[in-house]
Scaffold this motif. Structure first.
Motif, PDB file in Angstrom:
ATOM      1  N   GLU A 182       0.807  -1.221   0.000  1.00  0.00           N
ATOM      2  CA  GLU A 182       0.000   0.000   0.000  1.00  0.00           C
ATOM      3  C   GLU A 182       0.839   1.270   0.000  1.00  0.00           C
ATOM      4  O   GLU A 182       0.295   2.371  -0.048  1.00  0.00           O
ATOM      5  CB  GLU A 182      -0.913   0.020   1.234  1.00  0.00           C
ATOM      6  N   SER A 216     -15.187   3.862   0.531  1.00  0.00           N
ATOM      7  CA  SER A 216     -14.119   2.890   0.807  1.00  0.00           C
ATOM      8  C   SER A 216     -12.844   3.594   1.250  1.00  0.00           C
ATOM      9  O   SER A 216     -12.159   3.143   2.174  1.00  0.00           O
ATOM     10  CB  SER A 216     -13.832   2.044  -0.436  1.00  0.00           C
ATOM     11  N   TYR A 220     -10.791   3.173   4.709  1.00  0.00           N
ATOM     12  CA  TYR A 220      -9.394   2.755   4.562  1.00  0.00           C
ATOM     13  C   TYR A 220      -8.455   3.755   5.229  1.00  0.00           C
ATOM     14  O   TYR A 220      -7.579   3.376   6.015  1.00  0.00           O
ATOM     15  CB  TYR A 220      -9.065   2.635   3.074  1.00  0.00           C
ATOM     16  N   ARG A 224      -5.902   3.375   8.667  1.00  0.00           N
ATOM     17  CA  ARG A 224      -4.445   3.449   8.536  1.00  0.00           C
ATOM     18  C   ARG A 224      -3.834   4.614   9.304  1.00  0.00           C
ATOM     19  O   ARG A 224      -2.734   4.517   9.833  1.00  0.00           O
ATOM     20  CB  ARG A 224      -4.058   3.581   7.063  1.00  0.00           C
TER      21      ARG A 224
END
Length: 294
Positions: A182, A216, A220, A224
């Motif tokens: 990522e 989304s 997300y 994080r």
């Protein structure tokens, strides 16, 4: 954008690595790695991202970070201008927890340093007397080799382990859920925000950069960074505003609009929520500090 998969690869025949960094700007890539990292800024200004914490940095900023703690020292935009004549300098040390071997970790003599390692998982801001002492020791370490250098690193770690001037950086509940794969996505998001925070940035455009839907991306990003994207953007803008408020010639209204806010009322509210002070109070304190050092 180039993504660094592993920030430092310590050879098997070395206990640690120390580097002197001299460049127009610090590495702009958001990243994390399995080594501990001690970083000392000698020259340069910008915004520092460590875990879920955002904070301006300048000369003498010093941090100890544990393994796999995401971080980025993002130099101010003017450092990326080739004609600016600006540069950054720093000293960084990478080492593993078992840099002296596994068996010594179990010894009573290592108890304080092992506790330091545990605390560094949240990142530690090194301030006050420890900052000046360790800064000198790190400078000396760049000139040392062999056993002398290992002894010096132990002295540095012991100084930090016994100092009251090391403060946790991330929130106690922060956990790094980021994956190696990522890094490129997060780098695109960070770069876009840092290049455009003075203008309007919508959730939709940032989600598109991350190749995700808005809903989304919201989930997300919060998982994080441990905060919503809007809160993240506000912290960056307020951090920039704090830098501008040091300028005696800029008034509050100018700082507000140059930091990406559309109204003074929203700017004042966001500034107080994040700093605990009004912009005017902050500016007055800056001016008083500047006069003390003139």
């Amino acid at each position: 954008m180039k993504v660094v998969v592993r920030k430092s690869a310590i050879p098997d025949n070395r206990a640690f690595i120390i580097k002197e960094l001299v460049a127009p700007y610090f590495d702009p890539n958001w990243h994390f790695h399995p080594e501990y990292q001690l970083f000392f800024v000698l020259e340069g200004k910008g915004t520092r991202f460590i875990g879920d914490n955002i904070k301006p940095f300048k000369e003498n900023d010093m941090v100890l970070m544990g393994p796999d703690l995401p971080h980025l020292w993002r130099s101010n935009n003017e450092y990326f201008n080739k004609c600016s004549g600006l540069q950054t300098r720093g000293i960084v040390v990478y080492f593993r927890e078992d840099f002296l071997g596994h068996s010594i970790q179990q010894k009573e003599e290592m108890k304080e340093i092992l506790h330091l390692f545990q605390r560094s998982k949240r990142g530690l801001d090194i301030m006050g007397k420890a900052n000046s002492q360790v800064g000198e020791m790190m400078t000396e370490l760049t000139q040392q080799k062999g056993v002398e250098s290992v002894i010096q690193l132990l002295k540095i770690l012991h100084t930090l382990a016994t100092s009251p001037d090391c403060y946790p950086i991330t929130n106690s509940g922060y956990v790094n859920l980021n994956k190696e794969s990522e890094k490129d996505r997060m780098n695109r998001v960070y770069e876009h925000v840092m290049n455009n925070f003075e203008q309007k940035i919508t959730l939709e455009e940032v989600a598109a950069i991350a190749n995700m839907s808005s809903s989304s991306f919201s989930r997300y990003f919060k998982s994080r960074v441990n905060k919503s994207f809007s809160d993240f953007l506000s912290e960056i803008r307020i951090g920039h505003a704090c830098k501008l408020l040091n300028d005696e010639e800029r008034n509050i209204s100018q700082v507000c609009y140059e930091s990406g806010f559309n109204t003074l009322s929203n700017f004042n509210k966001q500034f107080r929520d994040i700093t605990g002070k009004t912009p005017l109070q902050y500016k007055k304190e800056c001016l008083i500090s500047q006069k003390l050092f003139e």
